[in-house]
Design a protein around this motif. Structure first.
Motif, PDB file in Angstrom:
ATOM      1  N   ASP A 162      49.672 -47.830   0.634  1.00 46.97           N
ATOM      2  CA  ASP A 162      48.663 -47.137  -0.061  1.00 46.97           C
ATOM      3  C   ASP A 162      47.295 -47.285   0.373  1.00 46.97           C
ATOM      4  OD1 ASP A 162      50.581 -45.983  -1.722  1.00 46.97           O
ATOM      5  OD2 ASP A 162      50.369 -47.611  -3.535  1.00 46.97           O
ATOM      6  N   LYS A 163      47.086 -48.361   0.970  1.00 47.83           N
ATOM      7  CA  LYS A 163      45.679 -48.673   1.286  1.00 47.83           C
ATOM      8  C   LYS A 163      45.477 -48.109   2.801  1.00 47.83           C
ATOM      9  CE  LYS A 163      44.637 -53.081  -0.285  1.00 47.83           C
ATOM     10  NZ  LYS A 163      44.472 -54.543  -0.233  1.00 47.83           N
ATOM     11  N   MET A 164      46.794 -47.918   3.332  1.00 46.56           N
ATOM     12  CA  MET A 164      46.542 -47.250   4.942  1.00 46.56           C
ATOM     13  C   MET A 164      46.126 -45.865   4.582  1.00 46.56           C
ATOM     14  SD  MET A 164      47.166 -49.617   7.404  1.00 46.56           S
ATOM     15  CE  MET A 164      47.651 -48.471   8.852  1.00 46.56           C
ATOM     16  N   LYS A 165      46.961 -45.239   3.597  1.00 40.85           N
ATOM     17  CA  LYS A 165      46.785 -43.798   3.419  1.00 40.85           C
ATOM     18  C   LYS A 165      45.296 -43.637   2.849  1.00 40.85           C
ATOM     19  CE  LYS A 165      51.473 -42.812   1.945  1.00 40.85           C
ATOM     20  NZ  LYS A 165      52.322 -42.349   0.890  1.00 40.85           N
ATOM     21  N   ASN A 166      44.791 -44.381   2.248  1.00 39.60           N
ATOM     22  CA  ASN A 166      43.355 -44.513   1.951  1.00 39.60           C
ATOM     23  C   ASN A 166      42.357 -44.830   2.697  1.00 39.60           C
ATOM     24  OD1 ASN A 166      44.219 -43.483  -0.681  1.00 39.60           O
ATOM     25  ND2 ASN A 166      44.294 -45.761  -1.608  1.00 39.60           N
ATOM     26  N   GLY A 167      42.604 -44.997   3.945  1.00 46.35           N
ATOM     27  CA  GLY A 167      41.872 -45.514   5.114  1.00 46.35           C
ATOM     28  C   GLY A 167      41.265 -46.776   4.982  1.00 46.35           C
ATOM     29  N   GLU A 168      41.960 -47.777   4.378  1.00 48.85           N
ATOM     30  CA  GLU A 168      41.791 -49.464   4.299  1.00 48.85           C
ATOM     31  C   GLU A 168      42.713 -50.065   5.119  1.00 48.85           C
ATOM     32  OE1 GLU A 168      41.652 -50.611   0.241  1.00 48.85           O
ATOM     33  OE2 GLU A 168      41.172 -48.588  -0.477  1.00 48.85           O
ATOM     34  N   HIS A 169      42.224 -50.436   6.203  1.00 52.49           N
ATOM     35  CA  HIS A 169      43.049 -51.187   7.130  1.00 52.49           C
ATOM     36  C   HIS A 169      42.924 -52.615   6.923  1.00 52.49           C
ATOM     37  CE1 HIS A 169      43.621 -47.489   9.506  1.00 52.49           C
ATOM     38  NE2 HIS A 169      42.322 -47.263   9.243  1.00 52.49           N
ATOM     39  N   ALA A 170      43.386 -52.925   5.907  1.00 50.24           N
ATOM     40  CA  ALA A 170      43.146 -54.388   5.281  1.00 50.24           C
ATOM     41  C   ALA A 170      43.809 -55.482   6.752  1.00 50.24           C
ATOM     42  CB  ALA A 170      44.036 -54.709   4.050  1.00 50.24           C
ATOM     43  N   GLY A 171      42.908 -56.586   6.541  1.00 50.21           N
ATOM     44  CA  GLY A 171      43.416 -57.587   7.782  1.00 50.21           C
ATOM     45  C   GLY A 171      42.897 -57.188   9.145  1.00 50.21           C
ATOM     46  N   THR A 172      42.198 -56.136   9.272  1.00 45.84           N
ATOM     47  CA  THR A 172      41.977 -55.748  10.822  1.00 45.84           C
ATOM     48  C   THR A 172      40.325 -55.791  10.926  1.00 45.84           C
ATOM     49  OG1 THR A 172      41.791 -53.387  10.271  1.00 45.84           O
ATOM     50  CG2 THR A 172      44.028 -54.205  10.669  1.00 45.84           C
ATOM     51  N   TYR A 173      39.996 -55.864  12.325  1.00 41.03           N
ATOM     52  CA  TYR A 173      38.499 -55.847  12.563  1.00 41.03           C
ATOM     53  C   TYR A 173      38.154 -54.382  12.233  1.00 41.03           C
ATOM     54  CZ  TYR A 173      34.646 -56.160  15.829  1.00 41.03           C
ATOM     55  OH  TYR A 173      33.103 -56.151  16.196  1.00 41.03           O
ATOM     56  N   GLU A 174      38.844 -53.236  12.170  1.00 44.75           N
ATOM     57  CA  GLU A 174      38.224 -52.078  12.002  1.00 44.75           C
ATOM     58  C   GLU A 174      37.991 -51.897  10.375  1.00 44.75           C
ATOM     59  OE1 GLU A 174      41.089 -52.777  13.725  1.00 44.75           O
ATOM     60  OE2 GLU A 174      39.954 -51.870  15.615  1.00 44.75           O
ATOM     61  N   SER A 175      38.478 -53.106   9.469  1.00 43.32           N
ATOM     62  CA  SER A 175      38.234 -53.133   8.075  1.00 43.32           C
ATOM     63  C   SER A 175      36.817 -53.463   7.670  1.00 43.32           C
ATOM     64  CB  SER A 175      39.067 -53.755   7.484  1.00 43.32           C
ATOM     65  OG  SER A 175      39.163 -55.116   7.621  1.00 43.32           O
ATOM     66  N   LEU A 176      35.990 -54.078   8.881  1.00 41.21           N
ATOM     67  CA  LEU A 176      34.623 -54.601   8.662  1.00 41.21           C
ATOM     68  C   LEU A 176      33.666 -53.612   8.602  1.00 41.21           C
ATOM     69  CD1 LEU A 176      35.111 -57.705  10.781  1.00 41.21           C
ATOM     70  CD2 LEU A 176      35.683 -57.671   8.269  1.00 41.21           C
ATOM     71  N   SER A 177      32.660 -53.742   8.071  1.00 47.50           N
ATOM     72  CA  SER A 177      31.369 -52.936   8.094  1.00 47.50           C
ATOM     73  C   SER A 177      30.602 -53.491   9.373  1.00 47.50           C
ATOM     74  CB  SER A 177      30.459 -53.223   7.111  1.00 47.50           C
ATOM     75  OG  SER A 177      29.914 -54.432   6.983  1.00 47.50           O
ATOM     76  N   ASP A 178      29.747 -52.730   9.778  1.00 49.59           N
ATOM     77  CA  ASP A 178      28.946 -52.871  11.060  1.00 49.59           C
ATOM     78  C   ASP A 178      28.236 -54.153  10.954  1.00 49.59           C
ATOM     79  OD1 ASP A 178      29.884 -50.714  12.351  1.00 49.59           O
ATOM     80  OD2 ASP A 178      28.063 -49.443  11.930  1.00 49.59           O
ATOM     81  N   ARG A 179      27.620 -54.498   9.941  1.00 47.70           N
ATOM     82  CA  ARG A 179      26.679 -55.538   9.575  1.00 47.70           C
ATOM     83  C   ARG A 179      27.917 -56.963   9.554  1.00 47.70           C
ATOM     84  NH1 ARG A 179      21.941 -57.022  10.423  1.00 47.70           N
ATOM     85  NH2 ARG A 179      20.906 -55.832   8.785  1.00 47.70           N
ATOM     86  N   GLU A 180      28.922 -56.579   8.970  1.00 49.12           N
ATOM     87  CA  GLU A 180      30.096 -57.949   9.026  1.00 49.12           C
ATOM     88  C   GLU A 180      30.264 -58.138  10.422  1.00 49.12           C
ATOM     89  OE1 GLU A 180      31.867 -57.200   4.420  1.00 49.12           O
ATOM     90  OE2 GLU A 180      32.900 -56.241   6.211  1.00 49.12           O
ATOM     91  N   LYS A 181      30.617 -56.986  11.252  1.00 44.35           N
ATOM     92  CA  LYS A 181      31.037 -57.391  12.710  1.00 44.35           C
ATOM     93  C   LYS A 181      29.804 -58.254  13.206  1.00 44.35           C
ATOM     94  CE  LYS A 181      34.037 -53.099  13.080  1.00 44.35           C
ATOM     95  NZ  LYS A 181      34.011 -51.924  13.678  1.00 44.35           N
ATOM     96  N   GLU A 182      28.697 -57.916  13.114  1.00 40.40           N
ATOM     97  CA  GLU A 182      27.419 -58.233  13.732  1.00 40.40           C
ATOM     98  C   GLU A 182      27.490 -59.747  13.427  1.00 40.40           C
ATOM     99  OE1 GLU A 182      22.918 -57.048  14.511  1.00 40.40           O
ATOM    100  OE2 GLU A 182      23.946 -56.496  12.647  1.00 40.40           O
ATOM    101  N   ILE A 183      27.745 -60.227  11.961  1.00 40.67           N
ATOM    102  CA  ILE A 183      27.730 -61.413  11.572  1.00 40.67           C
ATOM    103  C   ILE A 183      28.732 -62.403  11.870  1.00 40.67           C
ATOM    104  CG2 ILE A 183      27.758 -62.810   9.589  1.00 40.67           C
ATOM    105  CD1 ILE A 183      25.822 -60.781   8.118  1.00 40.67           C
ATOM    106  N   LEU A 184      30.036 -61.680  12.049  1.00 41.55           N
ATOM    107  CA  LEU A 184      31.261 -62.450  12.481  1.00 41.55           C
ATOM    108  C   LEU A 184      31.029 -62.945  13.949  1.00 41.55           C
ATOM    109  CD1 LEU A 184      34.337 -63.056  12.714  1.00 41.55           C
ATOM    110  CD2 LEU A 184      34.727 -60.653  13.584  1.00 41.55           C
ATOM    111  N   ALA A 185      30.376 -62.125  14.828  1.00 41.60           N
ATOM    112  CA  ALA A 185      29.995 -62.330  16.203  1.00 41.60           C
ATOM    113  C   ALA A 185      29.220 -63.853  16.465  1.00 41.60           C
ATOM    114  CB  ALA A 185      29.562 -61.323  17.207  1.00 41.60           C
ATOM    115  N   LYS A 186      28.141 -63.874  15.233  1.00 40.44           N
ATOM    116  CA  LYS A 186      27.158 -64.847  15.587  1.00 40.44           C
ATOM    117  C   LYS A 186      27.526 -65.940  14.939  1.00 40.44           C
ATOM    118  CE  LYS A 186      23.089 -61.731  15.667  1.00 40.44           C
ATOM    119  NZ  LYS A 186      22.799 -62.256  17.184  1.00 40.44           N
ATOM    120  N   VAL A 187      28.286 -66.024  13.792  1.00 39.15           N
ATOM    121  CA  VAL A 187      29.287 -67.088  13.396  1.00 39.15           C
ATOM    122  C   VAL A 187      29.994 -67.836  14.380  1.00 39.15           C
ATOM    123  CG1 VAL A 187      30.547 -68.069  11.542  1.00 39.15           C
ATOM    124  CG2 VAL A 187      28.981 -66.264  10.890  1.00 39.15           C
ATOM    125  N   ALA A 188      30.764 -67.172  15.188  1.00 37.83           N
ATOM    126  CA  ALA A 188      31.498 -67.498  15.901  1.00 37.83           C
ATOM    127  C   ALA A 188      31.078 -68.160  17.222  1.00 37.83           C
ATOM    128  CB  ALA A 188      32.619 -66.445  16.462  1.00 37.83           C
TER     129      ALA A 188
END
Length: 217
Positions: free
Chosen positions: A140-166
């Motif tokens: 259901d999530k896939m059909k609704n465009g929610e790729h749970a548990g993947t990098y693509e599920s993150l917002s641009d800001r979350e991706k930015e913060i992920l990189a800096k935290v790492a």
């Protein structure tokens, strides 16, 4: 030998489970409890390998609360939810609380024994019904465009913060670099770790490495 603690508020159910398990040469019932508080106390005293945990116990602490508390105190103890609730809300809450398995009381005895053996070996076990519900939810999530548990599920800001935290930057340093508050950084960090189902910084760093995010230039 799998050491088991049986937790259920119905004496007849507990007795039936104990009789079933006592007949197996690779299992030993080391104790029983009628509600959550007693379950936590007995588990700390007996250190079982597996706790069979009922969900609905009207007197004292319920099974979900007891499960979450037990996983904090005894993280190596596997908890198998044994319940009459064939409901996805209970299933998801049980998994989130730290349960290693979920099985219905209506399941055949052999399935229960298989589940106990599976989770005592460090694996997870879900009844066929529970597995079907999880797969349905995922699709259901896939059909609704929610790729749970993947990098693509993150917002641009979350991706930015992920990189800096790492890369090892503190929340304060990230806040200064992105010109946002520390509280906002913490919120984004919590959200992205929840989306990726990551619990520790090493796990986050490992994920970031696989995605090629550790660029310090």
């Amino acid at each position: 030998m799998v050491r088991i603690l049986v937790v259920d508020d119905h004496v007849v159910v507990r007795s039936g489970l104990i009789m079933l398990l006592h007949g197996k040469n690779d299992m030993q019932v080391v104790g029983e409890a009628a509600e959550g508080d007693e379950a936590v106390s007995k588990a700390e005293e007996l250190h079982p390998d597996v706790v069979l945990m009922d969900l609905s116990m009207p007197h004292g602490k319920d099974g979900l609360t007891a499960t979450a508390e037990l996983k904090k105190r005894l993280p190596d103890t596997a908890i198998l939810i044994l319940t009459m609730h064939d409901d996805e809300e209970y299933l998801f809450r049980a998994i989130h609380a730290g349960a290693s398995g979920y099985i219905l009381k209506s399941a055949p005895h052999e399935e229960l024994l298989t589940a106990i053996r599976q989770i005592s070996g460090g694996n997870a076990y879900l009844s066929p019904t529970a597995t079907k519900r999880l797969m349905s939810d995922y699709l259901d999530k896939m059909k609704n465009g929610e790729h749970a548990g993947t990098y693509e599920s993150l917002s641009d800001r979350e991706k930015e913060i992920l990189a800096k935290v790492a890369q090892g930057y503190s929340n304060k340093e990230i806040a200064e670099q992105l010109i946002i508050s520390v509280k906002t950084v913490e919120s984004h960090k919590s959200n992205l770790m929840e989306k990726l189902d990551l619990r520790t910084r090493p796990a986050l760093v490992k994920f970031a490495m696989k995605k090629g995010l550790l660029n310090f230039e």
